[in-house]
Design a protein around this motif. Structure first.
Motif, PDB file in Angstrom:
ATOM      1  N   GLY A 287       0.930  -1.139   0.037  1.00 16.83           N
ATOM      2  CA  GLY A 287      -0.001  -0.155  -0.021  1.00 16.83           C
ATOM      3  C   GLY A 287       0.646   1.199  -0.020  1.00 16.83           C
ATOM      4  N   SER A 288       2.105   1.329   0.844  1.00 20.70           N
ATOM      5  CA  SER A 288       2.962   2.508   0.848  1.00 20.70           C
ATOM      6  C   SER A 288       3.379   2.764  -0.659  1.00 20.70           C
ATOM      7  CB  SER A 288       3.831   2.188   1.754  1.00 20.70           C
ATOM      8  OG  SER A 288       4.706   1.344   1.430  1.00 20.70           O
ATOM      9  N   LEU A 289       3.833   1.619  -1.412  1.00 19.52           N
ATOM     10  CA  LEU A 289       4.192   1.902  -2.624  1.00 19.52           C
ATOM     11  C   LEU A 289       3.242   2.399  -3.493  1.00 19.52           C
ATOM     12  CD1 LEU A 289       6.125  -1.723  -3.080  1.00 19.52           C
ATOM     13  CD2 LEU A 289       7.191   0.673  -2.717  1.00 19.52           C
ATOM     14  N   LEU A 290       2.015   1.993  -3.479  1.00 17.80           N
ATOM     15  CA  LEU A 290       0.872   2.613  -4.332  1.00 17.80           C
ATOM     16  C   LEU A 290       0.895   4.061  -3.807  1.00 17.80           C
ATOM     17  CD1 LEU A 290      -1.736  -0.334  -4.017  1.00 17.80           C
ATOM     18  CD2 LEU A 290      -0.246   0.447  -6.036  1.00 17.80           C
ATOM     19  N   VAL A 291       0.964   4.199  -2.467  1.00 25.00           N
ATOM     20  CA  VAL A 291       0.553   5.810  -2.153  1.00 25.00           C
ATOM     21  C   VAL A 291       1.986   6.637  -2.617  1.00 25.00           C
ATOM     22  CG1 VAL A 291       0.876   7.520  -0.041  1.00 25.00           C
ATOM     23  CG2 VAL A 291      -0.303   5.284   0.034  1.00 25.00           C
ATOM     24  N   ALA A 292       3.188   6.318  -2.628  1.00 24.74           N
ATOM     25  CA  ALA A 292       4.300   6.902  -3.261  1.00 24.74           C
ATOM     26  C   ALA A 292       4.311   7.050  -4.708  1.00 24.74           C
ATOM     27  CB  ALA A 292       5.360   6.085  -2.893  1.00 24.74           C
ATOM     28  N   LYS A 293       3.586   6.177  -5.415  1.00 26.33           N
ATOM     29  CA  LYS A 293       3.372   6.196  -6.869  1.00 26.33           C
ATOM     30  C   LYS A 293       2.536   7.232  -7.439  1.00 26.33           C
ATOM     31  CE  LYS A 293       1.823   3.657 -11.040  1.00 26.33           C
ATOM     32  NZ  LYS A 293       1.251   2.332 -11.404  1.00 26.33           N
ATOM     33  N   ARG A 294       1.351   7.301  -6.305  1.00 26.40           N
ATOM     34  CA  ARG A 294       0.332   8.369  -6.626  1.00 26.40           C
ATOM     35  C   ARG A 294       0.868   9.728  -6.430  1.00 26.40           C
ATOM     36  NH1 ARG A 294      -3.791  10.093  -2.404  1.00 26.40           N
ATOM     37  NH2 ARG A 294      -5.628  11.378  -3.462  1.00 26.40           N
ATOM     38  N   ARG A 295       1.933  10.009  -5.720  1.00 24.94           N
ATOM     39  CA  ARG A 295       2.547  11.265  -5.328  1.00 24.94           C
ATOM     40  C   ARG A 295       3.734  11.772  -6.215  1.00 24.94           C
ATOM     41  NH1 ARG A 295       0.826  14.355  -1.169  1.00 24.94           N
ATOM     42  NH2 ARG A 295      -0.928  13.655   0.035  1.00 24.94           N
ATOM     43  N   ARG A 296       4.040  10.982  -7.197  1.00 20.63           N
ATOM     44  CA  ARG A 296       5.021  11.244  -8.415  1.00 20.63           C
ATOM     45  C   ARG A 296       4.462  11.532  -9.710  1.00 20.63           C
ATOM     46  NH1 ARG A 296       9.816   6.935  -6.726  1.00 20.63           N
ATOM     47  NH2 ARG A 296      10.219   7.830  -4.633  1.00 20.63           N
ATOM     48  N   PRO A 297       4.359  12.747 -10.002  1.00 21.70           N
ATOM     49  CA  PRO A 297       4.411  13.936  -9.370  1.00 21.70           C
ATOM     50  C   PRO A 297       2.637  13.945  -8.431  1.00 21.70           C
ATOM     51  CG  PRO A 297       3.792  14.452 -11.317  1.00 21.70           C
ATOM     52  CD  PRO A 297       4.104  13.036 -11.481  1.00 21.70           C
TER      53      PRO A 297
ATOM     54  N   CYS B 212     -10.400  15.711   8.103  1.00 26.67           N
ATOM     55  CA  CYS B 212     -10.116  15.945   6.821  1.00 26.67           C
ATOM     56  C   CYS B 212      -8.671  15.339   6.582  1.00 26.67           C
ATOM     57  CB  CYS B 212      -9.848  17.349   6.724  1.00 26.67           C
ATOM     58  SG  CYS B 212      -9.348  17.803   4.995  1.00 26.67           S
ATOM     59  N   VAL B 213      -8.770  14.361   5.649  1.00 29.29           N
ATOM     60  CA  VAL B 213      -7.617  13.828   5.086  1.00 29.29           C
ATOM     61  C   VAL B 213      -6.825  14.720   3.924  1.00 29.29           C
ATOM     62  CG1 VAL B 213      -8.568  12.379   3.214  1.00 29.29           C
ATOM     63  CG2 VAL B 213      -6.561  11.446   4.389  1.00 29.29           C
ATOM     64  N   GLN B 214      -7.234  15.877   3.706  1.00 28.68           N
ATOM     65  CA  GLN B 214      -6.746  16.680   2.606  1.00 28.68           C
ATOM     66  C   GLN B 214      -6.501  16.016   1.360  1.00 28.68           C
ATOM     67  OE1 GLN B 214      -3.664  19.660   3.995  1.00 28.68           O
ATOM     68  NE2 GLN B 214      -4.136  18.957   6.124  1.00 28.68           N
ATOM     69  N   CYS B 215      -7.470  15.267   0.785  1.00 27.36           N
ATOM     70  CA  CYS B 215      -7.199  14.567  -0.416  1.00 27.36           C
ATOM     71  C   CYS B 215      -7.775  15.649  -1.549  1.00 27.36           C
ATOM     72  CB  CYS B 215      -8.066  13.152  -0.466  1.00 27.36           C
ATOM     73  SG  CYS B 215      -9.944  13.732  -0.181  1.00 27.36           S
ATOM     74  N   GLY B 216      -8.353  16.464  -1.286  1.00 27.14           N
ATOM     75  CA  GLY B 216      -8.593  17.641  -2.300  1.00 27.14           C
ATOM     76  C   GLY B 216      -9.692  17.261  -3.394  1.00 27.14           C
TER      77      GLY B 216
ATOM     78  N   GLY C  12       3.854  19.175   1.551  1.00 26.70           N
ATOM     79  CA  GLY C  12       4.728  19.551   2.939  1.00 26.70           C
ATOM     80  C   GLY C  12       4.730  18.124   3.664  1.00 26.70           C
ATOM     81  N   PRO C  13       4.277  18.189   4.874  1.00 26.07           N
ATOM     82  CA  PRO C  13       4.274  16.791   5.801  1.00 26.07           C
ATOM     83  C   PRO C  13       3.396  15.635   5.047  1.00 26.07           C
ATOM     84  CG  PRO C  13       3.773  18.630   6.898  1.00 26.07           C
ATOM     85  CD  PRO C  13       3.501  18.892   5.764  1.00 26.07           C
ATOM     86  N   TRP C  14       2.661  15.755   4.052  1.00 25.83           N
ATOM     87  CA  TRP C  14       2.071  14.608   3.256  1.00 25.83           C
ATOM     88  C   TRP C  14       3.189  13.980   2.672  1.00 25.83           C
ATOM     89  CZ3 TRP C  14      -2.727  12.813   4.730  1.00 25.83           C
ATOM     90  CH2 TRP C  14      -3.393  13.802   5.412  1.00 25.83           C
ATOM     91  N   MET C  15       4.121  14.457   1.975  1.00 24.06           N
ATOM     92  CA  MET C  15       5.367  13.982   1.346  1.00 24.06           C
ATOM     93  C   MET C  15       5.917  13.030   1.925  1.00 24.06           C
ATOM     94  SD  MET C  15       4.183  15.534  -1.657  1.00 24.06           S
ATOM     95  CE  MET C  15       5.403  14.610  -2.949  1.00 24.06           C
TER      96      MET C  15
ATOM     97  N   GLY D  36      -0.208  15.587  12.105  1.00 24.10           N
ATOM     98  CA  GLY D  36       0.491  14.991  10.905  1.00 24.10           C
ATOM     99  C   GLY D  36      -0.455  14.401  10.019  1.00 24.10           C
ATOM    100  N   PRO D  37       0.166  13.829   8.942  1.00 23.20           N
ATOM    101  CA  PRO D  37      -0.775  13.242   7.974  1.00 23.20           C
ATOM    102  C   PRO D  37      -1.576  12.069   8.484  1.00 23.20           C
ATOM    103  CG  PRO D  37       1.747  13.361   7.292  1.00 23.20           C
ATOM    104  CD  PRO D  37       1.682  13.580   8.647  1.00 23.20           C
TER     105      PRO D  37
END
Length: 670
Positions: free
Chosen positions: A108-118, A254-258, A126-129, A189-190
């Motif tokens: 799951g963490s790999l999927l989270v990382a992929k979603r944030r690139r870019p 709020c999870v700040q997903c936007g 910020g902290p969410w990165m 924090g996140p």
């Protein structure tokens, strides 16, 4: 070494998390009281999380799979880590299950990382990165330290040779993961949303939104009434502490997903509103401070770092620094796109209207034409200030049956304040011709009808809304009818969902209310109407917010269009994701400027379909879309399309009298 250190780390993290939880709860409890079933709510969290919340999350399959792997893996891994490594219950079977849980979390963490690139622009930075790295740290650390428990590595492997170096590195990784997952969950924090979110589901302000008993989709969209008769009651929300404590809890979830930001029409139009930042500003105000550490998209045209507040300070200050600017609140069209998209089920619109109420009722601060419209409603019972005795002048040739004469009818036709608008009069005429063609027993209130109060309520004038509503309730109580039908989704929503709370045992205000498209669909299904073949151009349908998102009616209008032989060319944003026309919430009255107009954006959606005509079901939508500069598609209400397609089996003169006959006959026998 790790055998001694790991339990200390785990229980220290738990103790700090518990202290943070106490502090967090104290922040929430600054709000006003709200009665909630504490234990019952907690027991319902699993179902609300797994069913209702994931009903929203799974609209994005990638995020849904990511969330299941990450959150599911973390919850199981955390519980087993406490049992196995905290309490020392060394079991190979438990070890293997813990390894599986941490593996799931790592994937799951790999999927989270992929979603944030870019990262997409709507996601906070910020902290969410650092979140993907923190998830990896926890999952990797717990995976490696569990290998001896599962029998994959020998016992004491980290205490031999260079094992102590590996043990220290492993301990550092675990501290990193524990800090984010446990400490950060309650101190900020996140991961804060995990703690606040679970309790928000338990003690939600609108528990009726959840499918606890019958399953399926539930709606709760009516604004809650202010108790105006309570002595010394504050009218609306002035400070963050004026919200109920479970509203503050909801903001903190709020999870700040936007997702709300991506759907907000005002934000897209460049008006100074971003629903995600608005919720984060409420969190800032609850804790005290400024928005300098907000890492998401700002309000358009308003840099981050210029707003600050405190729990008991004004949200909108008359002088000095505000937590939120007034024009941010007045930019909202109350379309509920943000609420519909929010995976944490936060109620943005409730909060905005609560704050508007204070500005309007306590300060009299309603921008542009707001004050004039409210004055008109008070003086003439309609927002345009027209003579209330002229409500039926447009229909002088229609011989409309009056409830005052008939006393009872199957259908009470609620005309709405569109009677004062020449364009909407065409829609009403069309619908009346449809009902007469179907032989419907109907009547109207005529001059007894008052404005439904929708505009007053959305502008925050709860006093005027309740005055209008109670007058209408008293009038309706004099007559007998099976249902109320209206061409106006705003009146439909208010009558259906917001009058009931104001009724009494003597004058109950619970009615069977239908939108005219739903009623026409029933007439079509009952074979009461016959149509000519459709020979027009291509058609798309615009979902009104107050019919769709507010009341869940998406199919009836489409069924009517299909019955006419129309093949609908759907817009990219349709159904529950329909883009607002910009006409709700008093937005045309407050008229906050942006970089472009919301109806212009909606008409671009229409152009993308190539449709020649837009079918609508709301007078506000008609007005807003027809206000777009030509060339553009033609705008027609569903009632107009149905009336144009009617097949009457008699000559025109006879057909006209036949259509009028049912109503006239009822008048003669009443």
């Amino acid at each position: 070494m790790l055998d001694t250190l790991l339990p200390v780390l785990l229980f220290t993290a738990l103790a700090l998390a518990a202290l943070g939880a106490v502090r967090r709860v104290r922040l929430w409890r600054q709000g006003r009281s709200s009665s909630v079933p504490v234990l019952k709510g907690l027991l319902r969290v699993p179902r609300r999380y797994l069913v209702d919340l994931h009903h929203v999350v799974e609209r994005d399959k990638y995020i849904s799979h990511t969330h299941v792997a990450t959150a599911g893996g973390f919850v199981l891994a955390a519980l087993l880590a406490i049992v196995v490594h905290g309490f020392g219950l060394q079991s190979a079977m438990l070890g293997w299950v813990l390894l599986a849980a941490t593996t799931s979390m790592f994937i799951g963490s790999l999927l989270v990382a992929k979603r944030r690139r870019p990262p997409p622009s709507r996601l906070s930075k910020g902290p969410w990165m650092r979140l993907p790295k923190s998830l990896m740290a926890f999952s990797i650390g717990m995976f490696v330290v569990t290998l001896p428990t599962a029998g994959i590595l020998p016992e004491g492997v980290f205490q031999q040779g260079l094992g102590w170096i590996a043990a220290l590195v492993l301990a550092a990784i675990i501290v990193w993961g524990l800090g984010e997952m446990f400490f950060g969950m309650t101190w900020g924090g996140p991961m804060k949303h995990a703690f606040a979110g679970a309790l928000h589901l338990a003690w939600h302000r609108r528990p009726e939104r959840f499918s606890d008993k019958t399953g399926g989709e539930h709606r709760s969209t009516g604004l809650k009434a202010l108790r105006l008769d309570e002595p010394d009651a504050k009218l609306g929300v002035e400070t963050p502490a004026d919200f109920t404590w479970n509203q503050l809890l909801g903001f903190d979830a709020c999870v700040q997903c936007g997702r709300c930001e991506a759907m907000c029409p005002a934000f897209a139009a460049g008006q100074p509103l971003n629903p995600k930042k608005l919720i984060q500003d409420m969190v800032v105000g609850m804790a005290g401070g400024s928005d300098a550490r907000y890492y998401g998209s700002p309000y358009p045209g308003k840099p981050v770092g210029e707003h600050a507040g405190s729990p008991f300070g004004p949200i909108v200050a008359r002088e000095g620094t505000s937590l939120v600017d007034a024009e941010t609140l007045w930019s909202c069209t109350t379309c509920r796109a943000c609420v519909e998209e929010c995976p944490m089920m936060i109620e943005h619109v409730d909060a905005i209207v609560d704050m508007r109420r204070f500005l309007t009722l306590e300060h009299g601060n309603t921008p542009n034409k707001g004050a004039e419209v409210l004055d008109n409603l008070i003086a003439t019972d309609n927002p345009g200030g027209f003579d209330p005795g002229s409500r039926l002048h447009w229909a002088a040739d229609l011989n409309l049956p009056l409830m005052a004469d008939k006393k009872e009818a199957d259908v009470l036709l609620w005309l709405g304040d569109g009677v004062f608008d020449m364009r909407n009069q065409r829609t009403l005429r069309a619908f009346i011709s449809v009902m007469r063609a179907a032989g419907v027993d109907f009547a109207v209130l005529g001059n007894e009808e008052r404005d439904s109060g929708d505009v007053a309520r959305r502008l925050g004038d709860e006093a005027t809304f309740q005055t209008l509503a109670r007058r209408n309730i008293k009038t309706l109580a004099q007559y007998r009818f099976s249902r109320i039908v209206t061409c106006d989704p705003h009146s439909f929503h208010v009558l259906k969902n917001e009058y009931g709370e104001l009724g009494t045992s003597e004058t109950p205000a619970t009615y069977h209310v239908q939108h005219h498209s739903t009623y026409i669909s029933e007439l079509v299904s009952a074979n009461k109407l016959s149509f000519k073949a459709w020979k027009g151009g291509s058609v798309t349908y615009h979902d009104p917010c107050y019919l769709g998102r507010y009341n869940g009616e998406y199919e009836a209008p489409r069924d009517v269009l299909k019955a006419l032989g129309i093949e609908i060319k759907e817009m990219a944003r349709s159904g529950y994701r329909s883009r607002c026309c910009g006409g709700g919430g008093g937005a045309p009255i407050t008229d906050i400027p942006g970089k472009q107009r919301i109806p212009d954006m909606r008409m671009e959606d229409v152009r993308d379909t190539g449709a020649d005509l837009v079918a609508v079901g709301c007078p506000q939508c008609t007005a807003m879309l027809e206000g777009v500069v030509e060339p553009r598609a033609e705008i027609k209400d569903i009632a107009e399309l149905v009336a144009d397609a009617l097949v009457i089996d008699a000559p025109v003169g006879k057909a006209d009298s036949t259509r009028a006959a049912p109503a006239l006959a009822l008048e003669e026998t009443s």
